[in-house]
Scaffold this active site. Structure first.
Site, short mmCIF file in Angstrom:
data_model
loop_
_atom_site.label_atom_id
_atom_site.label_comp_id
_atom_site.label_asym_id
_atom_site.label_seq_id
_atom_site.Cartn_x
_atom_site.Cartn_y
_atom_site.Cartn_z
N ASP A 70 1.14 1.92 -10.37
CA ASP A 70 1.43 3.33 -11.27
C ASP A 70 2.38 4.02 -10.40
OD1 ASP A 70 1.61 5.52 -12.88
OD2 ASP A 70 -0.56 5.96 -12.73
N THR A 91 5.65 3.76 -4.71
CA THR A 91 6.59 4.36 -4.00
C THR A 91 7.31 5.37 -4.51
OG1 THR A 91 6.31 2.86 -2.26
CG2 THR A 91 8.21 4.52 -2.17
N ASN A 116 8.02 -9.86 -6.42
CA ASN A 116 8.72 -8.82 -7.09
C ASN A 116 9.91 -8.41 -6.11
OD1 ASN A 116 8.58 -5.72 -6.02
ND2 ASN A 116 6.82 -6.93 -5.31
N GLY A 119 12.48 -2.52 -6.10
CA GLY A 119 13.43 -1.91 -5.41
C GLY A 119 13.16 -0.31 -5.55
N PHE A 120 11.78 0.00 -5.51
CA PHE A 120 11.62 1.51 -5.60
C PHE A 120 12.18 2.03 -6.95
CE2 PHE A 120 10.97 2.33 -0.80
CZ PHE A 120 10.00 1.48 -0.71
N ASN A 145 2.48 7.73 -2.11
CA ASN A 145 2.83 6.89 -1.08
C ASN A 145 4.59 7.13 -1.33
OD1 ASN A 145 4.84 4.42 -0.70
ND2 ASN A 145 2.87 3.35 -0.57
N SER A 181 8.42 -2.10 2.70
CA SER A 181 8.98 -2.82 1.46
C SER A 181 10.23 -3.57 1.87
CB SER A 181 9.31 -1.99 0.37
OG SER A 181 9.96 -2.69 -0.61
N ASN A 183 12.22 -4.64 -0.09
CA ASN A 183 13.52 -4.53 -1.56
C ASN A 183 14.18 -3.46 -1.39
OD1 ASN A 183 12.08 -7.02 -2.53
ND2 ASN A 183 10.32 -5.59 -3.29
N THR A 184 14.18 -2.82 -0.21
CA THR A 184 15.03 -1.75 0.05
C THR A 184 15.87 -2.16 1.30
OG1 THR A 184 13.96 0.13 -1.03
CG2 THR A 184 15.30 0.85 0.82
N LYS A 218 2.24 2.29 5.97
CA LYS A 218 1.88 0.93 5.34
C LYS A 218 2.90 0.06 6.07
CE LYS A 218 1.44 -1.37 0.95
NZ LYS A 218 1.29 -0.98 -0.39
N THR A 246 -1.75 -4.88 4.16
CA THR A 246 -0.24 -4.99 4.25
C THR A 246 0.54 -4.86 2.95
OG1 THR A 246 0.06 -7.28 4.02
CG2 THR A 246 -0.58 -6.68 6.05
N ASN A 247 1.76 -4.79 3.19
CA ASN A 247 2.65 -4.90 2.04
C ASN A 247 2.93 -6.40 1.82
OD1 ASN A 247 4.68 -4.08 0.26
ND2 ASN A 247 5.13 -2.22 1.23
N TYR A 322 -3.71 -4.94 -6.19
CA TYR A 322 -2.68 -5.02 -7.00
C TYR A 322 -2.72 -6.47 -7.89
CZ TYR A 322 1.89 -4.15 -9.31
OH TYR A 322 2.95 -4.01 -10.11
N THR A 323 -2.03 -7.53 -7.19
CA THR A 323 -2.12 -8.63 -7.96
C THR A 323 -3.39 -9.22 -8.48
OG1 THR A 323 -0.23 -9.22 -6.45
CG2 THR A 323 -0.97 -11.11 -7.64
C1 LIG Z 1 5.21 -5.49 -8.61
C2 LIG Z 1 4.82 -4.93 -7.26
C3 LIG Z 1 5.31 -3.54 -7.09
C4 LIG Z 1 4.90 -3.13 -5.67
N1 LIG Z 1 5.54 -1.86 -5.48
C5 LIG Z 1 4.96 -1.17 -4.34
C6 LIG Z 1 5.57 0.17 -3.96
O1 LIG Z 1 6.29 0.57 -4.74
N2 LIG Z 1 5.07 0.53 -2.88
C7 LIG Z 1 4.36 -0.11 -1.99
O2 LIG Z 1 3.95 0.61 -0.92
N3 LIG Z 1 3.91 -1.08 -2.35
C8 LIG Z 1 4.24 -1.89 -3.24
N4 LIG Z 1 3.84 -3.08 -3.58
C9 LIG Z 1 2.78 -3.68 -2.85
C10 LIG Z 1 1.39 -3.69 -3.31
O3 LIG Z 1 0.90 -2.37 -3.09
C11 LIG Z 1 0.45 -4.48 -2.00
O4 LIG Z 1 0.69 -4.11 -0.84
C12 LIG Z 1 0.72 -5.91 -2.28
O5 LIG Z 1 1.21 -6.30 -3.59
C13 LIG Z 1 -0.25 -6.73 -1.60
O6 LIG Z 1 -1.38 -6.65 -2.44
P1 LIG Z 1 -1.76 -7.59 -3.70
O7 LIG Z 1 -1.82 -9.01 -3.12
O8 LIG Z 1 -3.46 -7.08 -4.03
O9 LIG Z 1 -0.96 -7.72 -4.51
C14 LIG Z 1 3.99 -3.85 -4.84
C15 LIG Z 1 3.63 -4.94 -5.34
C16 LIG Z 1 4.01 -5.44 -6.40
C17 LIG Z 1 3.18 -6.83 -7.07
#
Ligand SMILES: Cc1cc2nc3c(=O)[nH]c(=O)nc-3n(C[C@H](O)[C@H](O)[C@H](O)COP(=O)(O)O)c2cc1C
Length: 343
Positions: A70, A91, A116, A119-120, A145, A181, A183-184, A218, A246-247, A322-323
């Site tokens: 979200d 983020t 993914n 890219g924010f 975040n 991240s 992706n930036t 993070k 972690t991320n 998340y996943t």
């Molecule tokens: C599609 C996607 C977008 C994400 N976007 C962000 C983000 O904007 N900022 C952030 O700190 N982490 C982001 N994450 C990372 C998640 O918050 C989390 O740290 C990471 O996916 C590991 O947890 P999981 O295995 O439960 O997904 C993103 C993950 C996914 C899959």
């Protein structure tokens, strides 16, 4: 049941980002009515109170929603109705930005993973703050975040983090400084010692200027033990209260999905099951370095009760998902929460 048999097959038949947008649209619609929220609560199942103190805050139980799902704080009320104790929005960057070109979100079902490179993509911190102004006292903890815009050079990064924090001030209960991240371009360089100290010091100073709230940083899972422990110590010295470990990872080792398919997906961060052990190890390293001085939020590949216990035994105070939520749906929050309690 409903999720496994009907909704997930339906959602997984769509391109990943379309499915995400559809889910968010449904949640936004449902959260707006008492009946919709009751439906979500019913779907999530019973959640028993299990207060956890971390970062000076009281969480109703240990399971929260990780950042990125979200990003714009559009369905926070809906996610609380689904039982999460905390929702980390973002983020968020100070200025809105579109993120990377599509496609940028891919499922790896045989690995229960996602790649993914969003890219924010976000509407900007101010617009999220406006949505959070309608905050209900019944909500749980909301994390904000924050990150930097893609076109802001690293030597001016702190200005972006601070502007995003200022926009969210009074609307969130803690800030997460996201420097992990993949992706930036160049963002993860901010994890290196000198840049990290400057950034975390500036953020902590800004936080003290008004009504201070807890600060977390993070981390990426692709750091060495020394790097992780150094980062954790710097965060503690700068007055931070938490580490989120972690991320996503840039590593592609050990996947069941064919190498060809993975290569075709291209660059990005990998999340889900293949990340679980790696992120748990980072939690252990952080705990070893800082003892009880910081709270640790464990995130990465949490799907089952055992995953929750692994994170807890490694030293996590809370977990985020998340996943796992994408693959397992709303019933999982109650199951994970119970695991923490019953062990
Ligand atoms: C599609 C996607 C977008 C994400 N976007 C962000 C983000 O904007 N900022 C952030 O700190 N982490 C982001 N994450 C990372 C998640 O918050 C989390 O740290 C990471 O996916 C590991 O947890 P999981 O295995 O439960 O997904 C993103 C993950 C996914 C899959």
């Amino acid at each position: 049941m409903l999720y496994d048999r009907v909704l997930r097959p339906l959602l997984f038949s769509l391109p990943a980002e379309k499915a995400h947008n559809l889910t968010m649209a449904q949640l936004k619609a449902l959260q707006g009515h008492a009946l919709g929220r009751a439906l979500l609560r019913n779907w999530a199942g019973p959640i028993s109170p299990q207060p956890v103190q971390a970062m000076g805050l009281t969480f109703a139980h240990p399971v929260g929603l990780a950042a990125g799902l979200d990003k714009n704080a559009e369905a926070v009320r809906g996610f609380f109705a689904l039982g999460f104790s905390h929702v980390e929005v973002g983020t968020l960057t100070p200025r809105p930005q579109p993120g990377n070109p599509l496609p940028r979100l891919f499922r790896l079902p045989s690995d229960q993973a996602i790649i993914n490179r969003m890219g924010f993509n976000n509407h900007g911190a101010e617009s999220a703050a406006a949505r959070l102004a309608e905050r209900d006292p019944a909500w749980g903890i909301v994390g904000g975040n924050v990150g930097k815009n893609k076109d802001t050079p690293n030597d001016r990064a702190e200005e972006d983090y601070i502007r995003a924090m200022q926009a969210l001030a009074g609307k969130v209960d803690y800030y997460t400084v996201n420097i992990s991240s993949p992706n930036t371009p160049g963002l993860r360089d901010l994890q290196h010692e000198a840049a990290l100290k400057t950034l975390l010091d500036s953020v902590a100073t800004e936080n003290k200027r008004t009504q201070p709230i807890p600060l977390a940083v993070k981390m990426a899972p692709d750091l060495t033990k020394d790097e992780v422990q150094n980062m954790a110590r710097i965060a503690a010295t700068c007055g931070f209260q938490g580490i989120i470990a972690t991320n996503t990872t840039i590593d592609r080792g050990g996947l069941r999905t064919s190498a060809e398919a993975v290569t075709a997906m291209g660059a990005g961060g990998l999340s889900g099951r293949p990340l679980a052990q790696r992120s748990t190890r980072v939690i252990e390293w952080v705990r070893e370095a800082v003892g009880d001085h910081l709270a640790v939020i464990g995130v990465g590949g949490v799907f089952t009760a055992q995953d929750v216990l692994d994170k807890r035994n490694a030293g996590a105070d809370l977990v985020q998902v998340y996943t796992g939520f994408v693959y397992q749906g709303p019933g999982m929050v109650g199951q994970l929460q119970t695991a923490w309690k019953n062990d």
